[in-house]
Design a protein around this motif. Sequence first.
Motif, PDB file in Angstrom:
ATOM      1  N   ASN A   1       0.686  -1.248   0.057  1.00 27.13           N
ATOM      2  CA  ASN A   1      -0.062   0.089  -0.105  1.00 27.13           C
ATOM      3  C   ASN A   1       0.846   1.182  -0.072  1.00 27.13           C
ATOM      4  O   ASN A   1       0.615   2.249  -0.674  1.00 27.13           O
TER       5      ASN A   1
ATOM      6  N   LYS B 276       1.792   1.786  -3.315  1.00 26.21           N
ATOM      7  CA  LYS B 276       1.029   2.105  -4.126  1.00 26.21           C
ATOM      8  C   LYS B 276       0.511   3.627  -4.189  1.00 26.21           C
ATOM      9  O   LYS B 276       0.268   4.363  -5.206  1.00 26.21           O
ATOM     10  N   TYR B 277       0.534   4.003  -2.678  1.00 22.11           N
ATOM     11  CA  TYR B 277       0.022   5.330  -2.703  1.00 22.11           C
ATOM     12  C   TYR B 277       0.871   6.416  -2.162  1.00 22.11           C
ATOM     13  O   TYR B 277       0.801   7.413  -1.759  1.00 22.11           O
TER      14      TYR B 277
ATOM     15  N   ASP C 290       4.804   6.289   5.088  1.00 19.54           N
ATOM     16  CA  ASP C 290       5.090   6.814   3.731  1.00 19.54           C
ATOM     17  C   ASP C 290       4.665   8.332   3.558  1.00 19.54           C
ATOM     18  O   ASP C 290       4.388   8.874   4.647  1.00 19.54           O
TER      19      ASP C 290
ATOM     20  N   GLY D 215      -6.299  -1.839  -6.904  1.00 24.79           N
ATOM     21  CA  GLY D 215      -6.716  -2.309  -5.580  1.00 24.79           C
ATOM     22  C   GLY D 215      -8.089  -2.788  -5.423  1.00 24.79           C
ATOM     23  O   GLY D 215      -8.916  -2.461  -6.071  1.00 24.79           O
ATOM     24  N   SER D 216      -8.385  -3.778  -4.674  1.00 24.65           N
ATOM     25  CA  SER D 216      -9.510  -4.464  -4.498  1.00 24.65           C
ATOM     26  C   SER D 216     -10.326  -4.146  -2.911  1.00 24.65           C
ATOM     27  O   SER D 216     -11.115  -4.438  -2.798  1.00 24.65           O
ATOM     28  N   GLY D 217      -9.444  -3.305  -2.210  1.00 21.13           N
ATOM     29  CA  GLY D 217     -10.079  -3.005  -0.911  1.00 21.13           C
ATOM     30  C   GLY D 217     -10.076  -4.125   0.126  1.00 21.13           C
ATOM     31  O   GLY D 217     -10.884  -4.035   1.148  1.00 21.13           O
TER      32      GLY D 217
ATOM     33  N   LEU E 139      -6.323  -4.317   3.634  1.00 21.28           N
ATOM     34  CA  LEU E 139      -6.212  -3.770   4.978  1.00 21.28           C
ATOM     35  C   LEU E 139      -7.423  -4.898   5.824  1.00 21.28           C
ATOM     36  O   LEU E 139      -7.023  -4.899   7.184  1.00 21.28           O
TER      37      LEU E 139
HETATM   38  P1  ADP Z   1      -6.565  -1.617  -1.760  1.00 23.09           P
HETATM   39  O1  ADP Z   1      -6.528  -2.748  -2.371  1.00 23.09           O
HETATM   40  O2  ADP Z   1      -7.704  -0.634  -2.339  1.00 23.09           O
HETATM   41  O3  ADP Z   1      -5.392  -0.820  -1.321  1.00 23.09           O
HETATM   42  P2  ADP Z   1      -6.709  -1.747   1.190  1.00 23.09           P
HETATM   43  O4  ADP Z   1      -7.941  -2.461   1.953  1.00 23.09           O
HETATM   44  O5  ADP Z   1      -5.207  -2.242   1.319  1.00 23.09           O
HETATM   45  O6  ADP Z   1      -7.309  -1.903  -0.459  1.00 23.09           O
HETATM   46  O7  ADP Z   1      -6.878  -0.271   1.357  1.00 23.09           O
HETATM   47  C1  ADP Z   1      -8.033   0.355   1.635  1.00 23.09           C
HETATM   48  C2  ADP Z   1      -8.131   1.914   1.138  1.00 23.09           C
HETATM   49  O8  ADP Z   1      -7.480   2.487   2.047  1.00 23.09           O
HETATM   50  C3  ADP Z   1      -7.470   1.861  -0.333  1.00 23.09           C
HETATM   51  O9  ADP Z   1      -8.226   1.779  -1.369  1.00 23.09           O
HETATM   52  C4  ADP Z   1      -6.935   3.510  -0.232  1.00 23.09           C
HETATM   53  O10 ADP Z   1      -7.480   4.301  -0.490  1.00 23.09           O
HETATM   54  C5  ADP Z   1      -6.556   3.561   1.417  1.00 23.09           C
HETATM   55  N1  ADP Z   1      -5.014   3.287   1.786  1.00 23.09           N
HETATM   56  C6  ADP Z   1      -4.589   2.212   2.159  1.00 23.09           C
HETATM   57  N2  ADP Z   1      -3.030   2.347   2.323  1.00 23.09           N
HETATM   58  C7  ADP Z   1      -3.080   3.707   2.150  1.00 23.09           C
HETATM   59  C8  ADP Z   1      -1.725   4.371   2.193  1.00 23.09           C
HETATM   60  N3  ADP Z   1      -0.555   3.988   2.652  1.00 23.09           N
HETATM   61  N4  ADP Z   1      -1.886   5.605   1.849  1.00 23.09           N
HETATM   62  C9  ADP Z   1      -3.085   6.215   1.348  1.00 23.09           C
HETATM   63  N5  ADP Z   1      -4.192   5.531   1.200  1.00 23.09           N
HETATM   64  C10 ADP Z   1      -4.159   4.223   1.611  1.00 23.09           C
END
Ligand code: ADP
Length: 253
Positions: free
Chosen positions: A160, A163-164, A188, A218-220, A223
Motif C-alpha cells: 500500500n 501504491k499510494y 510513507d 486495488g481491491s479494498g 487492510l
Molecule cells: P486496496 O487494495 O484498495 O489498496 P486496502 O484494503 O489495502 O485496499 O486499502 C483500503 C483503502 O485505504 C485503499 O483503497 C486506499 O484508498 C486507502 N489506503 C490504504 N493504505 C494507504 C496508504 N498507505 N496511503 C493512502 N491511502 C491508503
Amino acid sequence: DFKVSLTTLGKDELGELSNSIHKLANDLERLKNERNEFLASIAHELSTPLTYLIGYSKVAMRKGLSEEEREHYLEIIAEESNRMKDLVKNLLDLARMDETSFTVSKEYFWASPFLQDLCKLVVPSYEIKNIKLNLVCKNDFQIYADSIRLEQIVLNLLDNALKYSNENSEVTLEAYKQGDQAVISVIDTGIGIPLEEMEFIFENLYRVEKSRSREYGGSGIGLAVVKELVEAHGGTIEVQSKLGEGSTFRVTI
Ligand code: ADP
C-alpha cells in the motif's frame, strides 16, 4: 407450530414480527448486493493483471527484440504475476479466517533479518517508482508471532505504501520493542487518507473514493486481511494520516 402460535399473537406482536421479517429481507438483499459487488471487484482485479500478462507475453515473444527490451517485458510479466499471487493469497486467507480452524502458530524470531528479507522482496517493485525503502531497526529484538502471517501483514502495508506514494519519494519500515511488545510501522509520504474515511479503511472491500481506486488499482481487501491477521495475534493496528502528506500504519503485537 408457527401457524398456531401466530394466531395467538396480539396486534403489536404481529407488527413487530412483520418488521423483523422486513428487516431480515433487507439484510439478505444487502448481503446479496455486497457479495455481487465483491465478486465483481475481484473479477476486475484479476482481469487487469491478466490483460497485461497476455499482452506483454505476446510482445515479449516478438522476433527482433533487443535483450533489454525482452527483459523489460519479462519484468512487467513477473510483477503482474506477483500482484495476482498476492491477491489470491489474501482472498484465500479471508475465506479461511471465517473458519474456526484458522490459527496462528507463534514462534520466536529476530526482527532485523526477518524485515531485511521482506525489504529484499519488495525492493524491485519500489525501484520501478524510484522510491527509497529505509529499514530502521536499531536494536534487534525477538518477535513472538506467526512469521508467515506477520510477513503477509508487513507485505500488505509495504504494498500500500508503494501504491499510494509518489515517484521519487521514501518509505520507512521501522521496528522496535516496547515493553514486551513489538511495534512495526510503515511510514510513507504519499497521498494520505481523508480524516473522515479513516475509520472505514479496514473494512472489507472499502476503498477511499472510487476515482482513487481506479487510478491506483486495488481491491479494498488488503487492510481487512491485515486487521484480521493482527487481531488473530491479539495485537492492534492504528493509522495516522494527513491528506497529501502521508500515512503511518503501526502494528503492535
Ligand atoms: P486496496 O487494495 O484498495 O489498496 P486496502 O484494503 O489495502 O485496499 O486499502 C483500503 C483503502 O485505504 C485503499 O483503497 C486506499 O484508498 C486507502 N489506503 C490504504 N493504505 C494507504 C496508504 N498507505 N496511503 C493512502 N491511502 C491508503
